[in-house]
Design a protein around this motif. Sequence first.
Motif, short mmCIF file in Angstrom:
data_model
loop_
_atom_site.label_atom_id
_atom_site.label_comp_id
_atom_site.label_asym_id
_atom_site.label_seq_id
_atom_site.Cartn_x
_atom_site.Cartn_y
_atom_site.Cartn_z
N PRO A 323 73.03 -18.90 74.39
CA PRO A 323 72.98 -20.15 75.43
C PRO A 323 72.33 -21.28 74.57
N GLU A 324 71.47 -21.19 73.87
CA GLU A 324 70.71 -22.07 73.15
C GLU A 324 71.89 -22.81 71.88
N GLN A 325 72.64 -22.19 71.46
CA GLN A 325 73.63 -22.85 70.53
C GLN A 325 74.88 -23.99 71.39
N ARG B 11 58.56 -27.87 75.81
CA ARG B 11 58.27 -27.07 74.40
C ARG B 11 59.16 -26.17 74.18
N PHE B 12 59.69 -25.78 73.02
CA PHE B 12 60.46 -24.58 72.57
C PHE B 12 59.42 -24.33 71.43
N GLY B 13 58.46 -23.23 71.46
CA GLY B 13 57.52 -22.96 70.44
C GLY B 13 56.82 -24.53 69.95
N GLY B 14 57.18 -24.50 68.83
CA GLY B 14 56.43 -25.55 68.23
C GLY B 14 57.04 -27.05 68.28
N ILE B 15 58.34 -27.06 68.80
CA ILE B 15 59.31 -28.21 68.92
C ILE B 15 58.83 -28.88 70.44
N THR B 16 58.36 -29.89 70.50
CA THR B 16 58.45 -30.72 71.78
C THR B 16 59.55 -31.50 71.91
N ALA B 17 60.44 -31.12 73.00
CA ALA B 17 61.57 -31.40 73.33
C ALA B 17 61.49 -32.66 74.03
N LEU B 18 60.69 -32.53 75.13
CA LEU B 18 60.56 -33.63 75.92
C LEU B 18 59.05 -33.81 76.02
N GLY B 35 70.55 -41.68 72.67
CA GLY B 35 69.61 -41.29 71.70
C GLY B 35 70.12 -40.34 70.62
N PRO B 36 69.40 -40.14 69.53
CA PRO B 36 70.03 -39.47 68.46
C PRO B 36 69.92 -38.05 68.41
N ASN B 37 70.52 -37.10 67.78
CA ASN B 37 70.71 -35.73 67.90
C ASN B 37 69.42 -35.22 68.00
N GLY B 38 69.28 -34.10 68.67
CA GLY B 38 67.99 -33.55 69.10
C GLY B 38 66.72 -34.33 69.78
N ALA B 39 67.18 -35.42 70.34
CA ALA B 39 66.22 -36.27 70.97
C ALA B 39 65.61 -35.73 72.36
N GLY B 40 66.65 -34.86 72.99
CA GLY B 40 66.04 -34.10 74.26
C GLY B 40 66.97 -34.38 75.16
N LYS B 41 68.09 -34.99 74.86
CA LYS B 41 69.02 -35.28 76.17
C LYS B 41 69.34 -34.26 77.03
N THR B 42 70.08 -33.18 76.04
CA THR B 42 70.39 -32.00 76.96
C THR B 42 69.06 -31.23 77.53
N THR B 43 68.10 -31.29 76.88
CA THR B 43 67.21 -30.65 77.59
C THR B 43 66.55 -31.13 78.91
N LEU B 44 66.75 -32.53 79.06
CA LEU B 44 66.61 -33.18 80.05
C LEU B 44 67.50 -32.87 81.15
N PHE B 83 78.93 -29.29 80.75
CA PHE B 83 78.18 -28.89 79.45
C PHE B 83 78.70 -29.60 78.42
N GLN B 84 77.71 -29.68 77.32
CA GLN B 84 78.10 -30.16 75.99
C GLN B 84 79.21 -29.47 75.42
N THR B 85 79.29 -28.10 75.30
CA THR B 85 80.43 -27.49 74.97
C THR B 85 80.95 -26.83 76.24
N ASP B 175 77.28 -34.13 80.21
CA ASP B 175 76.68 -34.11 78.87
C ASP B 175 77.94 -34.41 77.83
N GLU B 176 77.88 -35.47 77.22
CA GLU B 176 78.65 -36.14 76.36
C GLU B 176 80.18 -35.67 76.88
N PRO B 177 80.61 -36.44 77.90
CA PRO B 177 82.02 -36.18 78.17
C PRO B 177 83.03 -36.87 77.78
N GLU B 207 75.99 -39.74 76.04
CA GLU B 207 76.79 -40.17 75.21
C GLU B 207 76.54 -40.63 73.93
N HIS B 208 77.01 -40.48 73.06
CA HIS B 208 76.90 -40.90 71.61
C HIS B 208 77.70 -42.25 71.49
N ASN B 209 78.73 -42.20 72.18
CA ASN B 209 79.84 -43.36 72.09
C ASN B 209 79.08 -44.55 72.74
N1 LIG Z 1 66.82 -23.32 74.07
C1 LIG Z 1 66.48 -23.87 73.05
N2 LIG Z 1 65.28 -23.09 72.15
C2 LIG Z 1 64.70 -23.71 71.14
N3 LIG Z 1 64.75 -25.20 70.96
C3 LIG Z 1 65.25 -25.68 71.80
C4 LIG Z 1 66.37 -25.10 72.60
N4 LIG Z 1 66.96 -26.05 73.28
C5 LIG Z 1 66.62 -27.24 72.63
N5 LIG Z 1 65.99 -27.00 71.44
C6 LIG Z 1 65.42 -27.80 70.71
O1 LIG Z 1 64.97 -29.19 71.29
C7 LIG Z 1 65.25 -30.40 70.84
C8 LIG Z 1 66.06 -31.26 71.96
O2 LIG Z 1 67.28 -30.59 71.97
P1 LIG Z 1 68.43 -31.25 72.88
O3 LIG Z 1 69.64 -30.49 72.73
O4 LIG Z 1 67.96 -31.56 74.17
O5 LIG Z 1 68.91 -32.91 72.04
P2 LIG Z 1 70.03 -33.53 72.31
O6 LIG Z 1 69.55 -34.97 72.70
O7 LIG Z 1 71.12 -33.07 73.37
O8 LIG Z 1 70.86 -33.51 71.13
P3 LIG Z 1 72.48 -33.52 70.69
O9 LIG Z 1 72.95 -35.20 70.81
O10 LIG Z 1 72.74 -33.04 69.40
O11 LIG Z 1 73.17 -32.74 71.94
C9 LIG Z 1 66.11 -30.06 69.55
O12 LIG Z 1 65.14 -29.98 68.64
C10 LIG Z 1 66.33 -28.54 69.61
O13 LIG Z 1 66.53 -27.90 68.55
#
Ligand SMILES: Nc1ncnc2c1ncn2[C@@H]1O[C@H](COP(=O)(O)OP(=O)(O)OP(=O)(O)O)[C@@H](O)[C@H]1O
Lengths: 327, 254, 285
Positions: A323-325, B11-18, B35-44, B83-85, B175-177, B207-209
């Motif tokens: 899922p996370e991928q 938070r995912f472990g040490g990563i603060t996604a939002l 926002g750039p890759n990994g900004a937390g958009k999908t997490t939101l 979904f993004q994918t 998500d990134e349609p 969207e990145h576009n």
């Molecule tokens: N299920 C998860 N487990 C651990 N870390 C996660 C998980 N989902 C997201 N992350 C981390 O949280 C951060 C935000 O990820 P997110 O997918 O929300 O970014 P994004 O803004 O959607 O990026 P992109 O533009 O690449 O889609 C990233 O550092 C990511 O590695």
Amino acid sequence: MSKSVGRNAGVLTIVMLGILIVGQGHSSLYATAITVGLYALLGVPLGLIYGCGGVLSLAQAAFAAIGGYASALLFSHYHLPPEATLLPAIIVPALFAYVVSRPILRLPEMSMALATLALGLLVEVVFSSSGGLTGGYEGVTGLPPIPIVGNSRVGVLLLVWSAVIICVYCYDAFRTSARGRALIAIHVDRLLAESVGIPVARELSLLFAITAGISGFVGWLYAHYLGYIGPGSLNVHLSANLLFMVVVGGRKYSLGPVLGAAFFVFAGDWLPGSAQAHGMVFGALIVLVLLLVPEGLLSLVQSRFRWKRVASRPIPQSSQLSPEQSL
Amino acid sequence: MKIAARDLAVRFGGITALDGVDFELNRGEIVGLIGPNGAGKTTLFNCITGVVAPNAGSVVVDGADISNHRFDLRVHLGISRTFQTPRVNAHGTVLEAVMLGFNPIVKKPLFGSFFGSRSVRKAEADMESRAHNLISELGITTDPTKRAGDLSLGALRLVEVARALAAGPHYLLLDEPAAGIDENDQGVLANVIRKAAKDGIGVLIVEHNVPFVADLCGRLIALVQGRIAASGEPSGVLSDPHFVRAYLGDSNAG
Amino acid sequence: MLQVVEFAANGLALGAIYALVSMAITVIWATSDVLDISSGAQATFAGVVAAAAGMPWGPVAGVVAGILTGATIAGVFQMFHLRGALKDPVPIILSTFAVLIMIESAILTVVGPEGVKLTVVAGVVEVGGAIILISSLVAVACATASLVVVALLLRFTPIGLNMRASAISEKSARLVGIAVRQTQTFAFVLGGVLVGIAGVVAAMLVGLSYSSPFSLTLAGLGGALLFGRKTPQAAFLGGMLIGLAETLGQAYLPSGWSAGTSSLVILLVLATSRNAAIAFSGARP
Ligand SMILES: Nc1ncnc2c1ncn2[C@@H]1O[C@H](COP(=O)(O)OP(=O)(O)OP(=O)(O)O)[C@@H](O)[C@H]1O
Ligand SMILES: [Mg+2]
């Protein structure tokens, strides 16, 4: 879509009539057909939850055993006739399955198989070890025959096969319904299913319980057909064989498990040598079929029709991306 | 009538996604989330739809706190997403994929489904024609009997949008349609989104576009490292120095 | 106190058999994503061969038999691979189940329903009053030595490195030029060695019969799962613990119930594992 729903059930009805006619001359055919029917009755629901829903269960025989024992114990302890024990024989395993299903069915396929295997073995241990209550290793003997049809072979045959035909009809109807699509979605990708509002856990538990209930019915039939039930009657080996039947016959077709059951029973009858030695040939046959026709024997017959061989496409499926991928 | 997220933290472990995100989406409005890759958009997205449980904060929809609702329940409250994918049953048809989207609004009696009752079959036929209508209404030109696995990415994304719209949502999260789809499909998509907003659906687009969203959205939210770096009119956000540094610095490096 | 020591010795000896099977299962499954249900059957086959060969060559014959069965499973695995049928893990796992049934049937046909036993060492030692079978000590020593060898192999040899890489990600391993198929075949053969030893030890300690394959597999699976199915060390500990638990059950539970020990462990571990959907993705249980 819904036009062909009755087709497979129709085919099976014709087969049943054929057996009835041919069996007039060869009376052993009835006994064989009854066995095939009982296996098919266990296999078709398993085919539905596994083939469509990806629920890999190795506890089906255990549910049947629970149903059979429920009836046998109600008879031996309270002298209830089979008419009265039919309902408990269905409901007890269904409830049991519903209760245990939540933590098991959230697991991915292989873990689920392992957990249900362990569950089945535990049930077996309970039945064989609680001596006073269940008769221990000896089981329960002297059970009365199935009501109405009694000891008539033809009667039992008609009853069992009618049940199979109904199951096949329900399978086909279900698969083409919105609920069936939901089940397939759950199998393909649970997140996809949830994203369209399907309560995955509840749906799977419900179907699992229904298959357990049908298994319980088979256990009831079995116990009163043979007049006996023991811990070895409906054991884990049968569960494994059922899964083989489903896969060998074709897990994507409602008739697959029926074909698989027939294949197993007839192969067992025709193979030379002792029953003990059959395992070797069976095992080899299973490996060959899995290797050469992974979609099952029925796919050889039906490949020209709608359900085609599954080609690999670059579409993310739950088994390939975590899922996370893929989020 | 709106989705309001307050102070979301994940938070995912040490990563603060939002990290303390406040955000609102009104019905009938189109909002872009960039926002750039990994900004937390999908997490939101995942927080709003209930795929991920936030470590802190709340999600309120139409005045009701749904922070503890499961993903599938929130769909019934009118939140649909893609979904993004793309996620589809590759072996099913396009029509079936769209019909799956009707799930929250069809009756699915258990015994009727097993025994093929008249009402179930009628509902099925109904749904089939509605799916056909929806597909043509949205201007999707793909053959509905085609296998979903044989579609191009663009067609697949459109099918996903159709599926999300089938349930008649009040809020649509995409998500990134437009990622990886050709101009023609982008045009169809833009029309679909505009029409949805006109029908009173609140649309949130990741969207990145940037030209695509800037053109479409009345309001942009820029997310950088889990915080909102800028929000408001597209022109204002896109010229916000804080955001530009984060975004362009990121894309220059990559 | 004496009783506790004797108990522990019996439990650990039984655990040694399970630990060996658990290690085989773990090694195979880490490198190739295959849950080898036939492990217990392979062990039984090896044990029966060892018993038939008798001393002094029995143990060697047993291990060779284990290697042969391991190689057979590897062959089946490769055939599935050649058919391009590895996407779906179920058929190959069902195949290993089929192999288990084949071996069971073969043993029943050739050996009959009676079990076999192999006497390697007789006698007991007394440790502070507690009486311990020498064969128990041999069993624990065999398992421990195997663990050490496997751990060293994984840690310090090139093939071990390849195995660890394939375990983390088959795709990445392939990308950096590791011959993943060979590595996996090696894992199956190494598994064969381990179950071969397990079979010999079991033949020496408890005897084997046509009904052993299933219970050995089950105990092995339980052991492999108990501490997180990642390393041979975890598998070793898991197997040992299951052995101890079963011995305890045999002593204190009414007869028959202890047979459910491994099933109970498997069920509990799987049912209570948090975040199961993510932790056990794909083919791995
Ligand atoms: N299920 C998860 N487990 C651990 N870390 C996660 C998980 N989902 C997201 N992350 C981390 O949280 C951060 C935000 O990820 P997110 O997918 O929300 O970014 P994004 O803004 O959607 O990026 P992109 O533009 O690449 O889609 C990233 O550092 C990511 O590695
Ligand atoms: Mg994203």
